[in-house]
Motif scaffolding. Sequence first.
Motif, short mmCIF file in Angstrom:
data_model
loop_
_atom_site.label_atom_id
_atom_site.label_comp_id
_atom_site.label_asym_id
_atom_site.label_seq_id
_atom_site.Cartn_x
_atom_site.Cartn_y
_atom_site.Cartn_z
N GLU A 151 0.83 -1.21 0.00
CA GLU A 151 0.00 0.00 0.00
C GLU A 151 0.87 1.26 0.00
O GLU A 151 0.55 2.24 -0.68
CB GLU A 151 -0.93 0.00 1.22
CG GLU A 151 -1.91 1.15 1.27
CD GLU A 151 -3.06 1.03 0.29
OE1 GLU A 151 -3.86 1.98 0.20
OE2 GLU A 151 -3.17 -0.01 -0.39
N SER A 152 1.95 1.22 0.76
CA SER A 152 2.80 2.39 0.90
C SER A 152 3.68 2.64 -0.32
O SER A 152 3.99 3.79 -0.65
CB SER A 152 3.69 2.24 2.14
OG SER A 152 2.91 2.07 3.30
N ARG A 153 4.09 1.55 -0.99
CA ARG A 153 5.06 1.70 -2.07
C ARG A 153 4.47 1.60 -3.47
O ARG A 153 4.99 2.21 -4.40
CB ARG A 153 6.15 0.63 -1.92
CG ARG A 153 7.03 0.81 -0.70
CD ARG A 153 8.19 -0.15 -0.73
NE ARG A 153 9.11 0.10 0.35
CZ ARG A 153 10.32 -0.45 0.45
NH1 ARG A 153 10.74 -1.28 -0.49
NH2 ARG A 153 11.11 -0.17 1.47
N LEU A 154 3.44 0.79 -3.62
CA LEU A 154 2.93 0.51 -4.97
C LEU A 154 1.73 1.36 -5.36
O LEU A 154 1.50 1.59 -6.54
CB LEU A 154 2.57 -0.97 -5.09
CG LEU A 154 3.72 -1.96 -4.87
CD1 LEU A 154 3.23 -3.39 -5.07
CD2 LEU A 154 4.89 -1.67 -5.81
N ARG A 155 0.95 1.79 -4.37
CA ARG A 155 -0.24 2.58 -4.69
C ARG A 155 0.12 4.07 -4.77
O ARG A 155 0.85 4.57 -3.92
CB ARG A 155 -1.32 2.35 -3.64
CG ARG A 155 -2.69 2.91 -4.03
CD ARG A 155 -3.71 2.67 -2.94
NE ARG A 155 -4.00 1.25 -2.79
CZ ARG A 155 -4.91 0.59 -3.50
NH1 ARG A 155 -5.60 1.22 -4.42
NH2 ARG A 155 -5.12 -0.69 -3.28
N PRO A 156 -0.37 4.78 -5.77
CA PRO A 156 -0.09 6.22 -5.87
C PRO A 156 -0.56 6.94 -4.61
O PRO A 156 -1.59 6.55 -4.01
CB PRO A 156 -0.89 6.66 -7.09
CG PRO A 156 -1.07 5.41 -7.90
CD PRO A 156 -1.17 4.29 -6.91
N PRO A 157 0.16 7.94 -4.16
CA PRO A 157 -0.20 8.63 -2.91
C PRO A 157 -1.65 9.09 -2.84
O PRO A 157 -2.28 9.03 -1.78
CB PRO A 157 0.77 9.83 -2.88
CG PRO A 157 1.94 9.37 -3.67
CD PRO A 157 1.38 8.49 -4.76
N GLU A 158 -2.19 9.54 -3.97
CA GLU A 158 -3.57 10.05 -3.95
C GLU A 158 -4.60 8.96 -3.74
O GLU A 158 -5.76 9.24 -3.40
CB GLU A 158 -3.87 10.83 -5.25
CG GLU A 158 -3.83 9.99 -6.51
CD GLU A 158 -2.46 9.92 -7.14
OE1 GLU A 158 -2.38 9.60 -8.35
OE2 GLU A 158 -1.46 10.19 -6.43
N HIS A 159 -4.20 7.70 -3.94
CA HIS A 159 -5.12 6.58 -3.75
C HIS A 159 -4.81 5.77 -2.50
O HIS A 159 -5.50 4.80 -2.21
CB HIS A 159 -5.09 5.66 -4.96
CG HIS A 159 -5.51 6.30 -6.24
ND1 HIS A 159 -6.72 6.96 -6.38
CD2 HIS A 159 -4.87 6.42 -7.43
CE1 HIS A 159 -6.82 7.43 -7.61
NE2 HIS A 159 -5.71 7.13 -8.27
N ARG A 160 -3.80 6.16 -1.77
CA ARG A 160 -3.35 5.41 -0.60
C ARG A 160 -4.33 5.61 0.56
O ARG A 160 -4.80 6.72 0.79
CB ARG A 160 -1.95 5.87 -0.22
CG ARG A 160 -1.18 4.97 0.70
CD ARG A 160 0.25 5.47 0.81
NE ARG A 160 0.93 5.41 -0.47
CZ ARG A 160 1.97 6.15 -0.81
NH1 ARG A 160 2.44 7.06 0.05
NH2 ARG A 160 2.53 6.02 -1.99
#
Length: 203
Positions: free
Chosen positions: A115-124
């Motif tokens: 979640e922290s590394r693979l998902r774009p910040p706006e979707h985290r």
Amino acid sequence: MQLVHSPASPFVRKVRACLIETGQQEDVTLKDVATTALDVAEDARAGNPSGKIPSLIRPDGPALYDSRVITRYLADRAVKAGGVDLYPESRIWEVLTLEATADAIMESAVLVVYESRLRPPEHRSEDWIEAQWSKVAHSVKAVNDRWMSHLAGPLDMSHIAIGCALGYLDFRHEARGWRKGNDALDDWFAVFSTRPCMAETAP
């Protein structure tokens, strides 16, 4: 046999530690793959159609996965050769339950990384991250409060699994401080982490 692996995976580490404790390192070659949850390598699918690692490719049968299946196979193989039994029948349900607890810790800890590394910040989702970490924290606390007498006993696969789970928390989530309030488990891990199977497989 070939172990499809990535060295940072705690599930791979569990299998590699099992190989060392049962003296089967020379029977398995490591097939390193670069794979992620978003970009699955075809080499990873060679052993497991889902692309998850580890998998164990055998010359005399279908590939085996996931880590609990592989370690049970390797342990059975070791017993048949007169070696150590990492799944002793006398306490099999305790071993399997504690191993499942370790795997749950690793699964949730890995999902936090994803979640922290693979998902774009706006979707985290911070709520989702904290929900996963809550699973880790409650599981670690349960091991500290309920399972220390088992961990103080003879080596079995649950010891290795818990060791790998705690090692992964140190590797990826050191700032979370899993040791706070878990003094007994901290003391146990300080000793267990010096075993050759842990030292030789540290990420």
